[in-house]
Each structure stands twice: as C-alpha cells, then as structure tokens.
Design a protein around this motif. Structure first.
Motif, PDB file in Angstrom:
ATOM      1  N   ALA A 127      48.208 -46.492  29.762  1.00  0.00           N
ATOM      2  CA  ALA A 127      47.998 -47.020  31.123  1.00  0.00           C
ATOM      3  C   ALA A 127      47.192 -48.059  31.184  1.00  0.00           C
ATOM      4  O   ALA A 127      46.151 -48.287  30.959  1.00  0.00           O
ATOM      5  CB  ALA A 127      47.529 -45.664  31.920  1.00  0.00           C
ATOM      6  N   CYS A 128      47.833 -49.184  31.830  1.00  0.00           N
ATOM      7  CA  CYS A 128      47.095 -50.297  32.726  1.00  0.00           C
ATOM      8  C   CYS A 128      46.683 -51.332  31.907  1.00  0.00           C
ATOM      9  O   CYS A 128      46.502 -52.697  32.228  1.00  0.00           O
ATOM     10  CB  CYS A 128      46.089 -49.632  33.549  1.00  0.00           C
ATOM     11  SG  CYS A 128      47.036 -48.638  34.982  1.00  0.00           S
ATOM     12  N   GLN A 129      45.853 -51.174  30.829  1.00  0.00           N
ATOM     13  CA  GLN A 129      45.117 -52.207  30.189  1.00  0.00           C
ATOM     14  C   GLN A 129      45.208 -52.287  28.590  1.00  0.00           C
ATOM     15  O   GLN A 129      45.719 -51.278  27.985  1.00  0.00           O
ATOM     16  CB  GLN A 129      43.668 -51.901  30.258  1.00  0.00           C
ATOM     17  CG  GLN A 129      43.083 -52.110  31.788  1.00  0.00           C
ATOM     18  CD  GLN A 129      41.705 -52.162  32.097  1.00  0.00           C
ATOM     19  OE1 GLN A 129      40.799 -51.888  31.154  1.00  0.00           O
ATOM     20  NE2 GLN A 129      41.287 -52.788  33.643  1.00  0.00           N
ATOM     21  N   TYR A 130      44.915 -53.317  28.214  1.00  0.00           N
ATOM     22  CA  TYR A 130      45.037 -53.619  26.575  1.00  0.00           C
ATOM     23  C   TYR A 130      43.937 -53.463  26.002  1.00  0.00           C
ATOM     24  O   TYR A 130      42.848 -54.140  26.505  1.00  0.00           O
ATOM     25  CB  TYR A 130      45.770 -55.001  26.280  1.00  0.00           C
ATOM     26  CG  TYR A 130      45.834 -55.361  25.210  1.00  0.00           C
ATOM     27  CD1 TYR A 130      46.608 -54.912  24.023  1.00  0.00           C
ATOM     28  CD2 TYR A 130      44.670 -56.497  24.573  1.00  0.00           C
ATOM     29  CE1 TYR A 130      46.558 -55.567  22.845  1.00  0.00           C
ATOM     30  CE2 TYR A 130      44.889 -56.981  23.307  1.00  0.00           C
ATOM     31  CZ  TYR A 130      45.480 -56.476  22.303  1.00  0.00           C
ATOM     32  OH  TYR A 130      45.774 -56.851  21.182  1.00  0.00           O
ATOM     33  N   ARG A 131      43.803 -53.048  24.789  1.00  0.00           N
ATOM     34  CA  ARG A 131      42.639 -52.928  23.909  1.00  0.00           C
ATOM     35  C   ARG A 131      42.693 -53.517  22.730  1.00  0.00           C
ATOM     36  O   ARG A 131      43.919 -53.104  21.799  1.00  0.00           O
ATOM     37  CB  ARG A 131      42.078 -51.549  23.919  1.00  0.00           C
ATOM     38  CG  ARG A 131      41.576 -50.671  24.914  1.00  0.00           C
ATOM     39  CD  ARG A 131      40.353 -51.368  25.458  1.00  0.00           C
ATOM     40  NE  ARG A 131      39.844 -50.620  26.539  1.00  0.00           N
ATOM     41  CZ  ARG A 131      39.869 -51.059  28.000  1.00  0.00           C
ATOM     42  NH1 ARG A 131      40.569 -52.171  27.992  1.00  0.00           N
ATOM     43  NH2 ARG A 131      39.421 -50.533  28.788  1.00  0.00           N
ATOM     44  N   HIS A 132      41.944 -54.533  22.196  1.00  0.00           N
ATOM     45  CA  HIS A 132      42.185 -55.227  20.885  1.00  0.00           C
ATOM     46  C   HIS A 132      41.783 -54.147  19.851  1.00  0.00           C
ATOM     47  O   HIS A 132      40.806 -53.632  19.757  1.00  0.00           O
ATOM     48  CB  HIS A 132      41.454 -56.412  20.825  1.00  0.00           C
ATOM     49  CG  HIS A 132      41.644 -57.211  19.690  1.00  0.00           C
ATOM     50  ND1 HIS A 132      42.865 -57.766  19.408  1.00  0.00           N
ATOM     51  CD2 HIS A 132      40.726 -57.600  18.713  1.00  0.00           C
ATOM     52  CE1 HIS A 132      42.843 -58.611  18.073  1.00  0.00           C
ATOM     53  NE2 HIS A 132      41.328 -58.356  17.677  1.00  0.00           N
ATOM     54  N   ASP A 183      40.989 -45.356  25.319  1.00  0.00           N
ATOM     55  CA  ASP A 183      41.283 -46.556  24.234  1.00  0.00           C
ATOM     56  C   ASP A 183      42.688 -46.873  24.704  1.00  0.00           C
ATOM     57  O   ASP A 183      43.431 -47.736  23.638  1.00  0.00           O
ATOM     58  CB  ASP A 183      41.320 -46.032  22.816  1.00  0.00           C
ATOM     59  CG  ASP A 183      39.823 -45.992  22.180  1.00  0.00           C
ATOM     60  OD1 ASP A 183      38.907 -46.636  22.948  1.00  0.00           O
ATOM     61  OD2 ASP A 183      39.349 -45.547  21.313  1.00  0.00           O
ATOM     62  N   LYS A 184      43.393 -46.649  25.665  1.00  0.00           N
ATOM     63  CA  LYS A 184      44.662 -47.125  26.076  1.00  0.00           C
ATOM     64  C   LYS A 184      45.674 -47.319  24.814  1.00  0.00           C
ATOM     65  O   LYS A 184      46.179 -46.237  24.259  1.00  0.00           O
ATOM     66  CB  LYS A 184      44.394 -48.572  26.741  1.00  0.00           C
ATOM     67  CG  LYS A 184      43.202 -48.415  27.840  1.00  0.00           C
ATOM     68  CD  LYS A 184      43.772 -47.687  29.031  1.00  0.00           C
ATOM     69  CE  LYS A 184      42.760 -47.722  29.930  1.00  0.00           C
ATOM     70  NZ  LYS A 184      43.202 -46.831  31.344  1.00  0.00           N
ATOM     71  N   ASN A 185      46.278 -48.694  24.719  1.00  0.00           N
ATOM     72  CA  ASN A 185      47.199 -48.559  23.568  1.00  0.00           C
ATOM     73  C   ASN A 185      46.735 -48.021  22.231  1.00  0.00           C
ATOM     74  O   ASN A 185      47.607 -47.926  21.278  1.00  0.00           O
ATOM     75  CB  ASN A 185      47.717 -50.123  23.711  1.00  0.00           C
ATOM     76  CG  ASN A 185      46.456 -50.982  23.557  1.00  0.00           C
ATOM     77  OD1 ASN A 185      45.679 -51.120  24.178  1.00  0.00           O
ATOM     78  ND2 ASN A 185      46.563 -51.840  22.252  1.00  0.00           N
ATOM     79  N   LEU A 186      45.674 -48.396  22.049  1.00  0.00           N
ATOM     80  CA  LEU A 186      45.011 -47.909  20.400  1.00  0.00           C
ATOM     81  C   LEU A 186      45.371 -46.388  20.512  1.00  0.00           C
ATOM     82  O   LEU A 186      45.569 -45.841  19.464  1.00  0.00           O
ATOM     83  CB  LEU A 186      43.679 -48.456  20.505  1.00  0.00           C
ATOM     84  CG  LEU A 186      43.473 -49.635  20.567  1.00  0.00           C
ATOM     85  CD1 LEU A 186      41.942 -50.075  20.065  1.00  0.00           C
ATOM     86  CD2 LEU A 186      44.345 -50.649  19.383  1.00  0.00           C
ATOM     87  N   ALA A 187      44.998 -45.774  21.549  1.00  0.00           N
ATOM     88  CA  ALA A 187      45.103 -44.231  21.533  1.00  0.00           C
ATOM     89  C   ALA A 187      46.505 -43.668  21.306  1.00  0.00           C
ATOM     90  O   ALA A 187      46.806 -42.901  20.489  1.00  0.00           O
ATOM     91  CB  ALA A 187      44.543 -43.411  22.815  1.00  0.00           C
ATOM     92  N   ALA A 188      47.692 -44.703  21.999  1.00  0.00           N
ATOM     93  CA  ALA A 188      48.962 -44.192  21.953  1.00  0.00           C
ATOM     94  C   ALA A 188      49.522 -44.564  20.628  1.00  0.00           C
ATOM     95  O   ALA A 188      50.081 -43.784  20.039  1.00  0.00           O
ATOM     96  CB  ALA A 188      49.725 -45.162  23.115  1.00  0.00           C
TER      97      ALA A 188
END
Length: 357
Positions: free
Chosen positions: A9-14, A325-330
């Motif tokens: 959801a919504c945001q990118y995490r490096h 953690d957004k994309n990192l969790a996915a």
C-alpha cells in the motif's frame, strides 16, 4: 490468464535500512507523495499557494509513475499496488476547487493520470484506492455525507482519468461502512454516487462495529473485501477459509477475482512472550494487552502461523498486505511463500479461480 497477487500500500521503502534517515529520505522521496496544509496556503499570497499546489501535484503524479514502474519490474505475483489517496491535496475542498478546475491543471491531470493507467495496464498491475477515515457514507449528519460523497468522487475522478471505472471492478476503491446509519445510510445515497464510483466501490469489514455480516448485507450493491485481521479482532476468532460466509464474499465479486486484506498486530507481542511460530489466541492476548493494542499494523508479517493461515485463502483471493514496511514486507512474504515450496502458477480451475500449488 494471470497470477494470484500479493500487494502493498501507497509508499516505497528502500531495502537498505541501515542508511541514515536523511539518506533514506533522499532515495525514497521520488517514489512517495508530498502534501501541504490549508493553514500554510491561507498564510501566503494566492500565487504562492497556487505555485505550491502545482509543485506538489506535479511531484505526486510523477512519483506514482515511478512507483508503478518499480512494481512493473517485480515478479508477476507481486504486481498489485494501492495508490495513495493524497495525490491531489484538498481536491474536494471548496477553497481549492477552482485550482483543479483550471483548464491548464485539468490538462495536466488528464495527461499524467492517463500515463499512470496505461503503464499499469501494460505491466498487468492491479490497482486500488482506499479513501481514509473521513469518508463516512453512512453518517447521520448531512454535511458529513456531502463531504464523504465529494471525497469518494475525488477518487472516482482519478480512476476515470486513469481509464478505469468503465466496467464492474476493473479498479477497486475500498471503504468501511462507518457512520451511525451504517448500511441503510449507504443504500439511501447509493444512486447519488457516479457510475464510475459504483463500478469500483467495495466494502471492508472492520475491527469494532461493522463486521463481515454487515458487509454481506450490502453484497447486492458491491463486493465485500474480507480483512482477516479485522475479522479476527471483531469476532475473537479466525474465519475459516471454507466458511460459507467466505463463499458469499467471493460471490459478491460476480466473477472477478476477489481481493482480501491481511495484516498482523505489532511485533512487540514477541517481547511479551508470543512465539512467531504459534497461533495468536485472543484469550491469551487479552490477558496482557487490550484489543486496541492489536489494531496497529506490524512492520513485517512476523507470525508464521498466521502467514500459513492467510495462504489458505490465496487460491481464491489476491492479498493486499497492510504492513509498515510496505513493499519490503510484500517481498519478504512472497519469498517465504516460494521458500515453503509453493509456486504461483498460471493455471485456472474449472470455476475460473487461480490456484497456488
């Protein structure tokens, strides 16, 4: 043919989290939306306020394009994304309405949103929105209803400019029932929603008041988004994947592959003695924490028992992860699925459902 999806959801995490906050902000900012405040805009000249909005809106639309381009490079099973609701600050506010009706601004929005939609379709990315807590369509207060309708139609406008909303559930825009009038209040204003809005709206069960059964009472209007974390908190138990209610939820999608939401309570439960490999039992949890402590989302999907439970739905649902953690969790969740020996396959069953084997 498509793959079962896992989204964020919504945001990118490096991924390199050891960097300093300033370094991470520099890397992540081009992918994530910015905003401003009405107070600031009221404190400066109209030209300065307009310039700030032009800058913020331009940044936000480019940021969504970059984020979608990032998702397009992920494995096919990870191509699902919830877009931010904050792309066009104060779009539905009367003070700012004139800015967004300006022909030059409308032209910019139409062009940029069309590019977002085209890129998402070309990469086969499933998109959604989730208007915030102030979108209360079932309120008993007429001003709140009017503001909520305007807020939902703001999302419908973005959906339309992206080239969606043309048919039932080609785009998901999810809300909670909310408000004292609940489902009956929503029925009373249903036909005031635009056709695009009615094509895209879904109703999600929540932790406190309006649960799965309340959402199913609106299944004739729109699909039900099953949130298994909310359901667990609301009902003090885990809904079974083969429950007749789950079948009814799937039926509400009228042949479109359903989306469900999945989150976990915060990781700090491990410090209180709750094992990552064991089932989280509500009775045991409530001896040491309150239910409110369970509402928040974890950074990652840390409880492996709950992950196995969630994966029992993946043969019939796409899963939107709601994690800090957004994309990192996915990515981590996807890697755990693959490491467990399951494979995301492109095989359809006779019913049209995609399978994970």
């Amino acid at each position: 043919m498509s793959y079962p999806r896992v989204g964020f959801a919504c945001q990118y995490r490096h991924p390199e989290r050891s960097l300093s906050p300033s370094q991470l902000k520099l890397i992540e900012a081009p992918f994530n939306p910015r905003t401003t405040t009405l107070r600031w805009m009221d404190s400066v000249s109209p030209q300065m306020a307009r310039d700030r909005l032009v800058d913020v809106v331009g940044h936000n639309l480019e940021a969504q394009l970059r984020l979608i381009a990032y998702v397009a490079e992920l494995p096919a099973a990870l191509r699902m994304l919830r877009l931010s609701s904050d792309l066009l600050p104060f779009y539905s506010h009367p003070k700012v309405n004139g800015f967004y009706q300006d022909p030059a601004i409308r032209g910019l929005l139409e062009e940029r949103f069309a590019a977002i939609g085209n890129l998402a379709r070309s990469a086969d990315i499933r998109l959604s929105f989730h208007p915030g807590q102030y979108c209360v369509l079932g309120s008993d207060k007429p001003p709140v209803v009017e503001n909520s309708l305007a807020e939902f139609e703001y999302h419908a406008d973005m959906i339309r400019m992206m080239g969606y909303g043309r048919r039932f559930q080609d785009f998901k825009c999810n809300v909670h029932i909310a408000g004292r009038l609940g489902g009956e209040g929503i029925r009373s204003i249903w036909l005031r929603l635009s056709e695009v809005a009615r094509h895209c709206i879904t109703f999600e069960n929540e932790e406190k008041t309006y649960g799965v059964d309340d959402c199913l009472q609106l299944a004739d209007l729109a699909p039900v988004v099953l949130d298994i974390h909310h359901c667990w908190i609301n009902e003090n138990d885990y809904i079974a994947p083969d429950s007749p209610r789950v079948d009814r939820i799937i039926e509400s999608w009228r042949g479109v592959r359903p989306t469900m939401h999945y989150s976990q309570p915060p990781e700090r439960l491990q410090e209180l003695g709750f094992d990552a490999d064991r089932k989280l039992e509500m009775d045991a949890l409530l001896k040491v924490v309150s239910k409110r402590d369970l509402y928040g989302h974890s950074a990652q999907m840390w409880n492996r028992w709950t992950n196995e439970y969630a994966l029992r739905f993946l043969d019939r649902f796409d899963i939107m992860l709601e994690a800090k953690d957004k994309n990192l969790a996915a990515l981590a969740f996807y890697e755990c699925v693959v490491a467990s020996g399951r494979q995301f396959t492109e095989v359809k069953s006779l019913s049209g459902d995609l399978r994970v084997e």
